[in-house]
Design a protein around this motif. Structure first.
Motif, mmCIF file in Angstrom:
data_model
loop_
_atom_site.group_PDB
_atom_site.id
_atom_site.type_symbol
_atom_site.label_atom_id
_atom_site.label_comp_id
_atom_site.label_asym_id
_atom_site.label_seq_id
_atom_site.Cartn_x
_atom_site.Cartn_y
_atom_site.Cartn_z
ATOM 1 N N GLU A 146 0.837 -1.215 0.000
ATOM 2 C CA GLU A 146 0.000 0.000 0.000
ATOM 3 C C GLU A 146 0.862 1.251 0.000
ATOM 4 N N ARG A 147 1.953 1.196 0.764
ATOM 5 C CA ARG A 147 2.847 2.343 0.832
ATOM 6 C C ARG A 147 3.499 2.609 -0.522
ATOM 7 N N ILE A 148 3.879 1.523 -1.218
ATOM 8 C CA ILE A 148 4.461 1.663 -2.557
ATOM 9 C C ILE A 148 3.441 2.275 -3.517
ATOM 10 N N LYS A 149 2.204 1.773 -3.459
ATOM 11 C CA LYS A 149 1.132 2.311 -4.321
ATOM 12 C C LYS A 149 0.914 3.798 -4.065
ATOM 13 N N ASN A 150 0.911 4.174 -2.781
ATOM 14 C CA ASN A 150 0.591 5.557 -2.417
ATOM 15 C C ASN A 150 1.761 6.508 -2.605
#
Lengths: 194, 194
Positions: free
Chosen positions: B6-10
């Motif tokens: 999720e952190r990579i996506k965001n």
């Protein structure tokens, strides 16, 4: 910090007049448990400050800084070292002279990671002549951020870094303060009181 | 690892064909809480192995490696990068070619910090072409130590690093596995199953 002083006595290596090698728990091999305890101690020392960000310099500052960041629950930014840069638009940069290596390096931090809202704690492994901390202070000034204090793992009080920071009214807290090397042994500032 | 994906996506930034920039939580600014959770995940993945030491490469490997070391309760050694060294007697060295920067660097580890008794877990931030991990493996071989596995934060499965390690029979566990960048977006290996 007693645990750190004992570790320096046991595992530190005095080289020549003024160099302390601590590559078996801090600068090359790292003891994560000790780093965590140091992070707790930095938090105890600066808990009255409203810290929003921790700044350090690669590579040896990273381990103590991220452990402090874990306990403060704030992001850590490590400045990168370069020979010198051509593209600087998005970066805050400062020159740092190393007395040990007798070379000047540039350190840099992306502008997007430091703003005028930030209240910064600087963490670094050594305070000797204070050049690295001074470079980070220039960057904090350039970003119009607020410096709340400086946390040092090992301070050599007989070099001029501490005086330089005191003169600038900066709060400095060091976990171990070395006042001299005598016959290849480390003497701490508070040692007479033991 | 869902939190990391999720952190990579965001917060990750896809640059060109095959570069992912994660300098806001891993490579320049570091999120210590996320690093700690990654350390826990590496421990979960390798808890059946008898790990005595964690090896990584400066600078971006240090934060995840020390958090893993905190949970494994073992020392962490970070290999240093150099242009090339003259004095090598006390060092294990290996050449590491960077495809991104198109330069060859030397990495080194002091001989005193790696022995034939050691059971090593390698931790690194990225697995792309596998050059850094291969360099560390050469050093582990030279020290006659035992490689127990490789823990990677972000793997790009479309580059050849994974295949190279699989062919050598090395256990690799990656916390996020990227199979492609499509229209500037990250696509993870397990994404079809969501």
């Amino acid at each position: 910090m007693r645990e750190l002083e004992e570790r320096i006595k046991n595992d530190g290596q005095v080289l020549g007049e003024d160099v302390l090698k601590v590559d078996n728990f801090l600068n090359h091999q790292v003891d994560p448990q000790l780093m965590y305890h140091m992070g707790e101690e930095f938090h105890r020392l600066f808990q009255d400050k409203k810290i929003t960000k921790i700044l350090t310099v690669e590579s040896s500052g990273i381990a103590p800084a991220v452990m402090a960041g874990l306990i403060f629950q704030v992001p850590v930014v490590f400045a990168r070292k370069h020979k010198s840069l051509t593209l600087k638009n998005d970066l805050y940069t400062a020159k740092v002279y190393s007395f040990t290596k007798k070379v000047s390096n540039e350190i840099s931090i992306s502008k997007k990671f430091l703003s005028s809202d930030d209240h910064v704690l600087i963490i670094d492994d050594f305070l000797a002549n204070g050049q690295a901390v001074q470079g980070l202070m220039e960057i904090i000034d350039a970003a119009d951020a607020t410096l709340e204090g400086v946390g040092i793992v090992i301070e050599k009080t007989f070099q001029k870094g501490r005086q330089l920071l005191d003169e600038n009214g900066v709060e400095v807290q060091s976990l171990a303060r070395i006042k001299a090397f005598e016959n290849g042994q480390v003497v701490f500032v508070d040692e007479d009181q033991d």
